[in-house]
Design a protein around this motif. Structure first.
Motif, PDB file in Angstrom:
ATOM      1  N   LYS A 180       0.868  -1.177   0.000  1.00 48.18           N
ATOM      2  CA  LYS A 180       0.000   0.000   0.000  1.00 48.18           C
ATOM      3  C   LYS A 180       0.900   1.221   0.000  1.00 48.18           C
ATOM      4  O   LYS A 180       1.867   1.277   0.769  1.00 48.18           O
ATOM      5  CB  LYS A 180      -0.897   0.003   1.245  1.00 48.18           C
ATOM      6  N   CYS A 181       0.631   2.163  -0.864  1.00 45.94           N
ATOM      7  CA  CYS A 181       1.484   3.333  -0.960  1.00 45.94           C
ATOM      8  C   CYS A 181       1.471   4.093   0.362  1.00 45.94           C
ATOM      9  O   CYS A 181       0.411   4.473   0.866  1.00 45.94           O
ATOM     10  CB  CYS A 181       1.037   4.245  -2.092  1.00 45.94           C
ATOM     11  N   SER A 182       2.650   4.337   0.926  1.00 51.86           N
ATOM     12  CA  SER A 182       2.748   5.039   2.204  1.00 51.86           C
ATOM     13  C   SER A 182       2.700   6.551   2.027  1.00 51.86           C
ATOM     14  O   SER A 182       2.860   7.294   3.002  1.00 51.86           O
ATOM     15  CB  SER A 182       4.035   4.641   2.932  1.00 51.86           C
ATOM     16  N   HIS A 183       2.450   6.993   0.785  1.00 44.69           N
ATOM     17  CA  HIS A 183       2.333   8.430   0.527  1.00 44.69           C
ATOM     18  C   HIS A 183       0.901   8.825   0.193  1.00 44.69           C
ATOM     19  O   HIS A 183       0.399   9.823   0.717  1.00 44.69           O
ATOM     20  CB  HIS A 183       3.271   8.840  -0.618  1.00 44.69           C
ATOM     21  N   CYS A 184       0.228   8.028  -0.645  1.00 52.50           N
ATOM     22  CA  CYS A 184      -1.145   8.376  -1.035  1.00 52.50           C
ATOM     23  C   CYS A 184      -2.161   7.311  -0.628  1.00 52.50           C
ATOM     24  O   CYS A 184      -3.359   7.481  -0.858  1.00 52.50           O
ATOM     25  CB  CYS A 184      -1.233   8.634  -2.537  1.00 52.50           C
ATOM     26  N   GLU A 185      -1.696   6.200  -0.067  1.00 50.53           N
ATOM     27  CA  GLU A 185      -2.532   5.092   0.424  1.00 50.53           C
ATOM     28  C   GLU A 185      -3.201   4.282  -0.689  1.00 50.53           C
ATOM     29  O   GLU A 185      -4.111   3.496  -0.429  1.00 50.53           O
ATOM     30  CB  GLU A 185      -3.580   5.581   1.422  1.00 50.53           C
ATOM     31  N   SER A 186      -2.748   4.447  -1.912  1.00 51.09           N
ATOM     32  CA  SER A 186      -3.300   3.651  -3.005  1.00 51.09           C
ATOM     33  C   SER A 186      -2.777   2.215  -2.923  1.00 51.09           C
ATOM     34  O   SER A 186      -1.653   1.968  -2.490  1.00 51.09           O
ATOM     35  CB  SER A 186      -2.908   4.251  -4.354  1.00 51.09           C
ATOM     36  N   THR A 187      -3.608   1.274  -3.348  1.00 51.84           N
ATOM     37  CA  THR A 187      -3.177  -0.124  -3.448  1.00 51.84           C
ATOM     38  C   THR A 187      -3.008  -0.534  -4.908  1.00 51.84           C
ATOM     39  O   THR A 187      -2.740  -1.694  -5.197  1.00 51.84           O
ATOM     40  CB  THR A 187      -4.201  -1.052  -2.766  1.00 51.84           C
ATOM     41  N   LYS A 188      -3.145   0.429  -5.819  1.00 49.75           N
ATOM     42  CA  LYS A 188      -3.010   0.158  -7.244  1.00 49.75           C
ATOM     43  C   LYS A 188      -1.629   0.611  -7.733  1.00 49.75           C
ATOM     44  O   LYS A 188      -1.133   1.656  -7.329  1.00 49.75           O
ATOM     45  CB  LYS A 188      -4.095   0.893  -8.029  1.00 49.75           C
ATOM     46  N   GLY A 189      -1.045  -0.164  -8.609  1.00 53.20           N
ATOM     47  CA  GLY A 189       0.209   0.233  -9.229  1.00 53.20           C
ATOM     48  C   GLY A 189       1.373   0.346  -8.262  1.00 53.20           C
ATOM     49  O   GLY A 189       2.280   1.156  -8.466  1.00 53.20           O
TER      50      GLY A 189
END
Length: 324
Positions: free
Chosen positions: A226-235
């Motif tokens: 999970k992106c630790s900057h924007c919280e996205s789980t995509k890409g």
């Protein structure tokens, strides 16, 4: 409503699935362990001199941390933060005056026989001569990520002193008082950005990922991939330097175009978030040269420009560990 009493075996099973949401800094050992790790990582490292320099700053942090006394914490800050899901003590709003005492103690250590080399002593002296008002102004600018060119040489020392006071403040908290915050990508204690994330081993935190605050050294849980900057789980993807054993990888996010490093204690039990992030500067250089991803946050000890080792850089390539 009918309630069922859990049996001892069921209670133990539940306990095994629990893990801490917050890991507060252990100041008594934090800086000593970080300095030791920096020296270990300096061996055969292209930026060995800088890592040794950083280790001496962290030594000075360790020496100063034991004597500093902070102002009492206002309990209303905790109540308000919990009520509104906001960080307890935003760093820019809670600069404890004790940080001047810490900086002076650090400078005293660094000016001694076991301190920094002679060519850096004029910088130490200039820091000593600064008025407290000017120090405070520089400190606030650094916390707001505004670094004037004339302050670059001073920045690691000032941030190191601030880090001691914030870490001591965080260490005195009760983990249960630290609120859930929105967004979950900033420190729930001081509202700063994480310097890196770390996959922990040992105890109930084993196998879980935590974000490590670059200012107060608090760690808070975030799920993997999970992106630790924007919280996205995509890409979300991972890149590392070939042959590095993947102790440090760059977690990239196609949604926000940034990356932050993941420090894996499962690969090296001695790995330390801030030290390993700093020592893996070559990965940052390769990310900058070969990808469009931007680093999402800085290392608080890396304001002084470090010369790029071009030959080392050219001999290494980025690889995706998931593809191996």
């Amino acid at each position: 409503m009918q309630q069922r009493i859990l049996q001892p075996g069921e209670i133990e099973a539940l306990d095994k699935t629990s893990f801490p949401r917050i890991l507060l800094p252990q100041v008594a050992s934090l800086f000593a362990e970080r300095a030791a790790r920096l020296r270990q990582l300096a061996n055969d490292n292209p930026i060995a001199d800088y890592l040794q320099f950083a280790a001496k700053i962290v030594d000075a942090q360790q020496a100063a941390a034991s004597s500093v006394e902070l102002q009492p914490l206002d309990s209303t800050n905790i109540e308000r933060a919990q009520q509104f899901s906001m960080p307890l003590l935003p760093a820019t709003e809670h600069i404890d005056p004790a940080w001047h005492q810490v900086l002076d103690a650090m400078l005293e250590t660094l000016a001694g026989e076991q301190g920094l080399p002679e060519q850096l002593q004029p910088l130490i002296q200039s820091l000593r001569e600064l008025e407290q008002t000017e120090r405070d102004e520089i400190a606030k600018r650094l916390l707001e990520k505004e670094v004037a060119a004339r302050h670059i040489g001073m920045a690691p020392f000032i941030m190191a002193a601030l880090q001691v006071t914030y870490a001591k403040r965080a260490a005195a908290l009760n983990a249960a008082d630290v609120p859930y915050t929105d967004p979950a990508t900033i420190c729930p204690v001081c509202a700063s950005e994480p310097v890196a994330s770390v996959l922990r081993i040992g105890g109930k935190a084993n196998g879980h990922r935590y974000l490590h605050c670059g200012t107060c050294c608090t760690e808070w849980h975030m799920v993997r991939v999970k992106c630790s900057h924007c919280e996205s789980t995509k890409g979300v993807n991972y890149q590392s330097i070939e042959g590095s054993k993947d102790v440090v990888t760059a977690e990239t996010c196609e949604e926000c175009g940034t990356y932050r490093k993941v420090i894996n204690q499962e690969k090296d039990p001695m790995a330390e978030p801030l030290a390993d992030d700093l020592a893996s500067l070559m990965l940052d250089l390769l990310m900058s040269e070969n990808t469009e991803f931007k680093r999402s946050s800085a290392n608080p000890l890396l304001f002084v420009a470090v010369a790029e080792e071009q030959e080392e850089s050219d001999a290494q390539t980025l690889v995706d560990p998931a593809a191996q």
